[in-house]
Design a protein around this motif. Structure first.
Motif, PDB file in Angstrom:
ATOM      1  N   ILE A   1      39.321  48.191  37.069  1.00  4.17           N
ATOM      2  CA  ILE A   1      39.577  49.616  37.289  1.00  4.17           C
ATOM      3  C   ILE A   1      40.202  49.857  38.658  1.00  4.17           C
ATOM      4  CG2 ILE A   1      37.859  50.432  35.639  1.00  4.17           C
ATOM      5  CD1 ILE A   1      35.961  51.012  37.940  1.00  4.17           C
ATOM      6  N   THR A   2      39.877  49.005  39.642  1.00 10.85           N
ATOM      7  CA  THR A   2      40.535  49.128  40.942  1.00 10.85           C
ATOM      8  C   THR A   2      42.010  48.781  40.816  1.00 10.85           C
ATOM      9  OG1 THR A   2      38.480  48.586  42.102  1.00 10.85           O
ATOM     10  CG2 THR A   2      40.520  48.353  43.344  1.00 10.85           C
ATOM     11  N   ALA A   3      42.316  47.750  40.037  1.00 12.66           N
ATOM     12  CA  ALA A   3      43.714  47.373  39.817  1.00 12.66           C
ATOM     13  C   ALA A   3      44.494  48.495  39.148  1.00 12.66           C
ATOM     14  CB  ALA A   3      43.786  46.104  38.971  1.00 12.66           C
ATOM     15  N   GLU A   4      43.803  49.344  38.392  1.00 15.46           N
ATOM     16  CA  GLU A   4      44.453  50.457  37.713  1.00 15.46           C
ATOM     17  C   GLU A   4      44.536  51.713  38.567  1.00 15.46           C
ATOM     18  OE1 GLU A   4      42.126  50.634  34.093  1.00 15.46           O
ATOM     19  OE2 GLU A   4      43.781  49.717  32.992  1.00 15.46           O
TER      20      GLU A   4
ATOM     21  N   ILE B   1      34.008  53.464  27.934  1.00  9.70           N
ATOM     22  CA  ILE B   1      33.638  52.710  29.135  1.00  9.70           C
ATOM     23  C   ILE B   1      33.103  51.356  28.674  1.00  9.70           C
ATOM     24  CG2 ILE B   1      32.205  52.633  31.207  1.00  9.70           C
ATOM     25  CD1 ILE B   1      32.058  55.721  31.022  1.00  9.70           C
ATOM     26  N   VAL B   2      33.742  50.282  29.103  1.00 11.74           N
ATOM     27  CA  VAL B   2      33.425  48.945  28.601  1.00 11.74           C
ATOM     28  C   VAL B   2      32.689  48.148  29.667  1.00 11.74           C
ATOM     29  CG1 VAL B   2      34.349  46.842  27.567  1.00 11.74           C
ATOM     30  CG2 VAL B   2      35.491  49.029  27.156  1.00 11.74           C
TER      31      VAL B   2
ATOM     32  N   ARG C   1      44.260  50.831  23.858  1.00 15.56           N
ATOM     33  CA  ARG C   1      42.807  50.841  24.084  1.00 15.56           C
ATOM     34  C   ARG C   1      42.507  50.790  25.575  1.00 15.56           C
ATOM     35  NH1 ARG C   1      38.799  47.680  25.574  1.00 15.56           N
ATOM     36  NH2 ARG C   1      40.216  45.924  25.977  1.00 15.56           N
ATOM     37  N   ARG C   2      43.182  49.914  26.272  1.00 18.09           N
ATOM     38  CA  ARG C   2      42.937  49.764  27.701  1.00 18.09           C
ATOM     39  C   ARG C   2      43.353  51.021  28.455  1.00 18.09           C
ATOM     40  NH1 ARG C   2      41.802  44.421  29.313  1.00 18.09           N
ATOM     41  NH2 ARG C   2      42.028  45.191  31.446  1.00 18.09           N
ATOM     42  N   ALA C   3      44.484  51.607  28.049  1.00 15.06           N
ATOM     43  CA  ALA C   3      45.002  52.771  28.768  1.00 15.06           C
ATOM     44  C   ALA C   3      44.073  53.970  28.662  1.00 15.06           C
ATOM     45  CB  ALA C   3      46.385  53.135  28.233  1.00 15.06           C
ATOM     46  N   GLY C   4      43.308  54.061  27.593  1.00 15.13           N
ATOM     47  CA  GLY C   4      42.452  55.225  27.400  1.00 15.13           C
ATOM     48  C   GLY C   4      41.003  55.001  27.748  1.00 15.13           C
ATOM     49  N   SER C   5      40.686  53.911  28.436  1.00 10.21           N
ATOM     50  CA  SER C   5      39.288  53.610  28.731  1.00 10.21           C
ATOM     51  C   SER C   5      39.151  52.959  30.102  1.00 10.21           C
ATOM     52  CB  SER C   5      38.701  52.690  27.653  1.00 10.21           C
ATOM     53  OG  SER C   5      39.456  51.494  27.561  1.00 10.21           O
ATOM     54  N   LEU C   6      37.904  52.837  30.552  1.00  2.89           N
ATOM     55  CA  LEU C   6      37.602  52.152  31.807  1.00  2.89           C
ATOM     56  C   LEU C   6      37.121  50.747  31.490  1.00  2.89           C
ATOM     57  CD1 LEU C   6      35.722  54.922  33.843  1.00  2.89           C
ATOM     58  CD2 LEU C   6      38.122  54.217  34.065  1.00  2.89           C
ATOM     59  N   GLN C   7      37.885  49.747  31.886  1.00  2.00           N
ATOM     60  CA  GLN C   7      37.529  48.349  31.644  1.00  2.00           C
ATOM     61  C   GLN C   7      36.667  47.874  32.816  1.00  2.00           C
ATOM     62  OE1 GLN C   7      38.556  46.990  28.597  1.00  2.00           O
ATOM     63  NE2 GLN C   7      39.091  49.154  28.431  1.00  2.00           N
ATOM     64  N   MET C   8      35.360  47.814  32.598  1.00  2.00           N
ATOM     65  CA  MET C   8      34.432  47.499  33.682  1.00  2.00           C
ATOM     66  C   MET C   8      33.655  46.216  33.409  1.00  2.00           C
ATOM     67  SD  MET C   8      33.143  51.335  34.737  1.00  2.00           S
ATOM     68  CE  MET C   8      32.237  50.722  36.160  1.00  2.00           C
TER      69      MET C   8
ATOM     70  N   ALA D   1      32.804  42.500  34.342  1.00  2.00           N
ATOM     71  CA  ALA D   1      32.824  41.782  35.621  1.00  2.00           C
ATOM     72  C   ALA D   1      33.772  40.588  35.605  1.00  2.00           C
ATOM     73  CB  ALA D   1      31.410  41.325  35.976  1.00  2.00           C
ATOM     74  N   ALA D   2      34.080  40.064  34.431  1.00  2.00           N
ATOM     75  CA  ALA D   2      34.900  38.862  34.325  1.00  2.00           C
ATOM     76  C   ALA D   2      36.385  39.153  34.207  1.00  2.00           C
ATOM     77  CB  ALA D   2      34.450  38.036  33.113  1.00  2.00           C
ATOM     78  N   GLU D   3      36.782  40.423  34.274  1.00  2.00           N
ATOM     79  CA  GLU D   3      38.175  40.769  34.051  1.00  2.00           C
ATOM     80  C   GLU D   3      38.785  41.537  35.204  1.00  2.00           C
ATOM     81  OE1 GLU D   3      38.236  41.390  29.162  1.00  2.00           O
ATOM     82  OE2 GLU D   3      38.717  43.062  30.500  1.00  2.00           O
ATOM     83  N   THR D   4      40.074  41.276  35.414  1.00  2.00           N
ATOM     84  CA  THR D   4      40.919  42.190  36.159  1.00  2.00           C
ATOM     85  C   THR D   4      42.220  42.323  35.384  1.00  2.00           C
ATOM     86  OG1 THR D   4      41.783  42.799  38.331  1.00  2.00           O
ATOM     87  CG2 THR D   4      41.934  40.471  37.713  1.00  2.00           C
ATOM     88  N   ILE D   5      43.292  42.729  36.034  1.00  2.00           N
ATOM     89  CA  ILE D   5      44.573  42.903  35.355  1.00  2.00           C
ATOM     90  C   ILE D   5      45.621  42.065  36.080  1.00  2.00           C
ATOM     91  CG2 ILE D   5      46.374  44.545  34.705  1.00  2.00           C
ATOM     92  CD1 ILE D   5      44.203  46.687  34.643  1.00  2.00           C
ATOM     93  N   ALA D   6      46.241  41.152  35.365  1.00  2.00           N
ATOM     94  CA  ALA D   6      47.299  40.331  35.955  1.00  2.00           C
ATOM     95  C   ALA D   6      48.458  41.217  36.389  1.00  2.00           C
ATOM     96  CB  ALA D   6      47.780  39.285  34.952  1.00  2.00           C
ATOM     97  N   THR D   7      49.089  40.854  37.483  1.00  2.00           N
ATOM     98  CA  THR D   7      50.224  41.631  37.977  1.00  2.00           C
ATOM     99  C   THR D   7      51.458  41.384  37.112  1.00  2.00           C
ATOM    100  OG1 THR D   7      51.028  39.907  39.458  1.00  2.00           O
ATOM    101  CG2 THR D   7      49.327  41.399  40.328  1.00  2.00           C
ATOM    102  N   PRO D   8      52.438  42.285  37.160  1.00  2.00           N
ATOM    103  CA  PRO D   8      53.665  42.065  36.391  1.00  2.00           C
ATOM    104  C   PRO D   8      54.346  40.736  36.705  1.00  2.00           C
ATOM    105  CG  PRO D   8      53.566  44.332  37.141  1.00  2.00           C
ATOM    106  CD  PRO D   8      52.423  43.614  37.805  1.00  2.00           C
TER     107      PRO D   8
END
Length: 407
Positions: free
Chosen positions: A364-367, A337-338, A22-29, A31-38
């Protein structure tokens, strides 16, 4: 019980795979989320998740804590370096618990707290009646100005000198502008109150040097390590040295038992990563993308609350498109678009519907999305919001998937 997840629990494994898709095919926008690093995720999934370590380093209730003492000391040292705070507490299990620790350290039930109104960009933990904070404390709200939709420091000063609150709170979750922390410090000193900055959303930008840090001005700053900063879900407290004992006791034993040592290790990783030039470039792009999107929506005839943004958050009034915030959010979700629905200051719409959407740009910047992509994203969002045609939404979703895949 020692096999891989897909063998031990195929249902959960399949749900995790679906969420990744789901995340790979969409824009997670959101405000309360980013993506944790590996590296952060590796620490979260480590053997440290098994360790019970109630207490503070050198003063644990349980044995076998020598290694996790080093982990926590390292996390504290790195936060000291990153944020230049006298006192650091990395134990809060969440940002909300960090907030409650501030109340516990500085106020008694019934004491007065001054904060930004929830309807004007504040947060439930700042005094909503639906929240413990609004039931245990007497809350006075200040609002943004009608003309600028930004906070009015003269009005805040007048109110603070009348009410003399125990705590003056700066910060919010749907307020897109930076704060004049020096002005808030002066007001708090005049009114004789504690200055608390809820920096949940903005301290990741401060760590990246994009906005001014509140640490030199505030008595205490509460932080979420997972909103812009690419760390684990968790809380952090930064404060002046004289508040160390009160805040330490508020976190443990008043609010919490044992801390989550795997999360503290992941916080240490995030603090180290946030000290790099790579992170600083990410933080600059987060803010630039949010600002460019605000300009693009304005150019397309929509009103952005406060006229723009200084952070990663934008609140856009969508009523000129003939939809509510809720309907716009639904159409965007159908197009991959979320975002969140939102209200505007002085909004006449019901909170359940709202007149606006709230977007964020950290995930989305993290991606790999960059400020150069802002016009294309704005066009896709406008196309989705102005149509209820499933075919249009499918076309937008396809473009969204291509945009993500190209980064």
């Amino acid at each position: 019980m020692t096999g891989p997840l897909d063998a031990v629990d195929p249902q959960i494994s399949e749900l995790i795979s679906r969420e990744a898709a789901r995340r790979a095919g969409s824009l997670q926008m959101l405000a309360a989320e980013t993506i944790a690093t590996p590296a952060v995720r590796a620490a979260m999934g480590s053997v440290l998740a098994d360790k019970y370590a109630e207490g503070y380093p050198g003063r644990r209730y349980h044995g076998g804590s020598d290694v996790v003492d080093e982990v926590e000391r390292l996390a504290v040292d790195r936060a000291h370096t990153l944020f230049a705070a006298d006192y650091v507490n990395v134990q809060p299990l969440s940002w909300a618990l960090a907030n409650f620790a501030v109340y516990a350290a500085f106020a008694q039930p019934g004491d007065q707290v001054m904060s930004l109104s929830l309807r004007h960009g504040g947060h439930q933990s700042h005094g909503s009646r639906a929240n413990l904070s609004g039931r245990w404390f007497s809350v006075v709200n200040y609002e943004v100005r009608h003309d600028t939709e930004q906070v009015d420091y003269d009005r805040i000063r007048d109110m603070a000198l009348i009410h003399r609150p125990r705590i003056l709170l700066a910060g919010g979750t749907a307020y897109s502008r930076t704060w004049d922390y020096a002005a808030m410090r002066t007001i708090a000193d005049e009114a004789g109150c504690v200055l608390w900055v809820d920096g949940a959303h903005v301290m990741g930008l401060a760590a990246g040097g994009v906005i001014e840090s509140p640490v030199p001005y505030a008595d205490v700053v509460s932080v979420a390590t997972n909103k812009v900063m690419r760390g684990p879900r968790g809380g952090l407290l930064l404060a002046r040295g004289e508040h160390a004992e009160a805040l330490s006791r508020a976190v443990y034993p008043f609010l919490q038992g044992a801390p989550a040592m795997h999360s503290i290790a992941a916080k240490a990783v995030a603090f180290a990563e946030s000290s790099t030039e790579t992170y600083r470039r990410y933080a600059r792009d987060v803010a630039a993308l949010a600002s460019d999107l605000a300009d693009d929506f304005t150019a397309r005839g929509l009103q952005v609350v406060s006229g723009g943004t200084d952070t990663h958050i934008g609140i856009v009034d969508v009523t000129p498109l003939g939809v509510t915030g809720r309907e716009a959010t639904r159409r965007l979700a159908a197009s991959g678009i979320v975002v969140d629905k939102a209200i505007t200051p002085f909004d006449r719409a019901a909170v359940s519907e709202g007149s606006a959407i709230r977007y964020g740009t950290a995930a989305i910047t993290a991606e790999g999305i960059t400020p150069a992509d802002a016009p294309a994203i704005a066009d896709l969002m406008m196309a989705a919001m102005t149509s209820d045609d499933a075919a249009v939404h499918a076309d937008v979703a396809a473009s969204v998937a291509r945009l993500g895949a190209s980064e």
